[in-house]
Enzyme design. Structure first.
Site, short mmCIF file in Angstrom:
data_model
loop_
_atom_site.label_atom_id
_atom_site.label_comp_id
_atom_site.label_asym_id
_atom_site.label_seq_id
_atom_site.Cartn_x
_atom_site.Cartn_y
_atom_site.Cartn_z
N ASP A 1 0.24 0.89 -4.86
CA ASP A 1 1.20 0.67 -5.94
C ASP A 1 1.45 -0.82 -6.18
OD1 ASP A 1 2.84 1.45 -8.03
OD2 ASP A 1 4.63 1.51 -6.78
N HIS B 1 3.18 0.95 -10.87
CA HIS B 1 3.87 1.92 -11.72
C HIS B 1 4.78 1.26 -12.75
CE1 HIS B 1 7.31 1.62 -8.78
NE2 HIS B 1 8.02 1.84 -9.87
N GLY C 1 14.55 -0.38 -12.08
CA GLY C 1 14.49 -1.75 -12.57
C GLY C 1 14.23 -2.74 -11.45
N ASN C 2 14.53 -2.36 -10.20
CA ASN C 2 14.23 -3.22 -9.04
C ASN C 2 12.76 -3.16 -8.65
OD1 ASN C 2 17.44 -2.83 -7.90
ND2 ASN C 2 16.42 -4.80 -7.56
N SER C 3 12.03 -2.17 -9.14
CA SER C 3 10.63 -2.03 -8.77
C SER C 3 9.86 -3.32 -9.01
CB SER C 3 9.98 -0.92 -9.60
OG SER C 3 10.30 0.34 -9.12
N LEU D 1 -11.41 1.98 9.55
CA LEU D 1 -11.70 2.11 10.98
C LEU D 1 -12.65 3.28 11.22
CD1 LEU D 1 -11.08 1.07 13.83
CD2 LEU D 1 -9.08 2.58 13.86
N GLY D 2 -12.54 4.30 10.38
CA GLY D 2 -13.45 5.44 10.50
C GLY D 2 -13.02 6.47 11.52
N VAL D 3 -11.70 6.75 11.56
CA VAL D 3 -11.19 7.77 12.48
C VAL D 3 -10.21 8.68 11.77
CG1 VAL D 3 -11.45 6.34 14.55
CG2 VAL D 3 -9.29 6.30 13.28
#
Length: 381
Positions: free
Chosen positions: A155, A125, A232-234, A289-291
């Protein structure tokens, strides 16, 4: 008289012998104990080790050079049109909502040097709106960056700059991080470069729907801390008390747009798995995993007579998926993966997402009154 005098003399001599023996056998009297000695003997102050340093100077000194400032700018009208057609749940956290009315959208964030030859990790982002990206290093050198790859579902994004010999951070093992440990957030809040804040890990495996609100298959299993993180920390670094990279700061829980007590970082074990794929292939090859699962609670435990109240109940199996193929059944309760306890869906998702196609994981499940292990060979999603 002579006999009496003999008895008296013998008594005196005997008494002298006894007194002499006592004198030589007597233990020297102990000197008075000083206040300092008493304090040392009965000191109950906890011994402070490296896990609780007196300050974070060394960790900050290690981490700060590897955290960069990122400025993104949206210059093309076509790009602005594409961006306006979709809403970004991070807009209030990262960018200025008024910019779209007064000119090209722009914003600033943070990034972490991943390799000495110029690969940089940041949040998707931070740069997803931009067609022009500038990276400023801690020593004030500036570079134009290109996007190597992105994975919006976590992200994450990887940038590349033409530079060599960049400082990097040793990676921690985020699986081993424990609640209560110290952590530092390093980044560029409010466009203030090289800012360090400290706090503790207050939770793990946290989901806040910041990613899932936009990406249906979003991966959320955040490390939650109370280190101050602001716009700004992102994309900046979350490091441990030794300066090792523990995660990538991504979001905050807030009603005002500024820090309100809790911040959230993507665990570095998950980051590394995704970033390595983006660098090698330009995309992340995710396994499943398919669950479908739901979390055990007290009501369910009482209903089916369980003696425990944590785990994940399998309520759906993907036809032909890895779990079904390996013998997992509906109503099985998953309690651990590769000896790591999993009690929430984000925890399960995090563990599986760090694996590669063909990897074998060991599920510990509860079925028909017994615990058992099942090996599952994972398939690409």
């Amino acid at each position: 008289m002579k006999q009496l005098f003999g008895f008296v003399l013998a008594g005196i001599i005997g008494g002298l012998i006894v007194l002499g023996g006592l004198y030589f056998l007597q233990t020297p009297a102990a000197e008075p104990t000083s206040t300092a000695q008493l304090t040392s003997a009965f000191d109950i102050t906890p011994k402070i080790g490296k896990e609780f340093p007196f300050d974070f100077k060394e960790a900050a000194k290690i981490a700060t050079p590897a955290v960069v400032h990122i400025e993104g700018r949206q210059t093309s009208a076509e790009r602005r049109q594409q961006q306006s057609e979709s809403s970004n749940p991070f807009d209030n956290f990262f960018s200025n909502p008024f910019e779209e009315y007064f000119g090209p959208k722009q914003g600033t964030g943070s990034g972490v040097v991943y390799s000495s030859d110029g690969y940089i990790i940041t949040n998707n982002h931070v740069i997803d709106f931009a067609d022009e990206i500038t990276v400023t290093l801690n020593d004030n050198r500036q570079f134009k960056a290109t996007v190597v790859g992105t994975y919006p579902e976590a992200d994450l994004a990887v940038l590349d700059i033409e530079a060599e010999g960049l400082p990097t951070l040793e990676l921690a093992n985020s699986d081993l991080a424990e609640i209560g440990e110290w952590a530092l957030a390093v980044g560029n809040p409010f466009n203030l470069t090289s800012t360090v804040t400290a706090g503790i890990i207050s939770a793990k495996g946290r989901s806040i729907d910041a990613i899932r609100s936009r990406q249906a298959n979003g991966i959320e299993s955040f490390i939650q801390t109370d280190a101050a993180v602001n716009p700004g920390n992102s994309g900046g670094a979350l490091v441990d008390s030794e300066g090792k990279l523990l995660g990538i700061n991504t979001a905050i829980a807030t009603r005002t747009g500024s820090f309100a007590g809790y911040s959230f970082a993507i665990p570095i074990n998950l980051v590394k798995r995704i970033v390595d794929d983006l660098i090698e292939n330009g995309e992340f090859k995710r396994v499943m995993l398919g669950v479908g699962v739901f979390e055990v609670d007290n009501e369910y435990a009482e209903e089916v007579g369980l003696t425990f109240t944590q785990g994940l109940v399998v309520n759906e199996l993907v036809d032909g998926g890895a779990a079904q193929y390996s013998g997992v059944r509906e109503k099985d309760i998953i309690v651990a993966v590769n000896d790591r306890e999993v009690t929430t869906f984000p925890e399960l998702q995090e563990v599986i997402s760090t694996m590669r196609n063909g990897d074998v994981v060991e599920l510990k499940i509860y079925r028909d009154g017994f615990f058992q292990d099942i090996e599952v060979r994972l398939k690409a999603g």
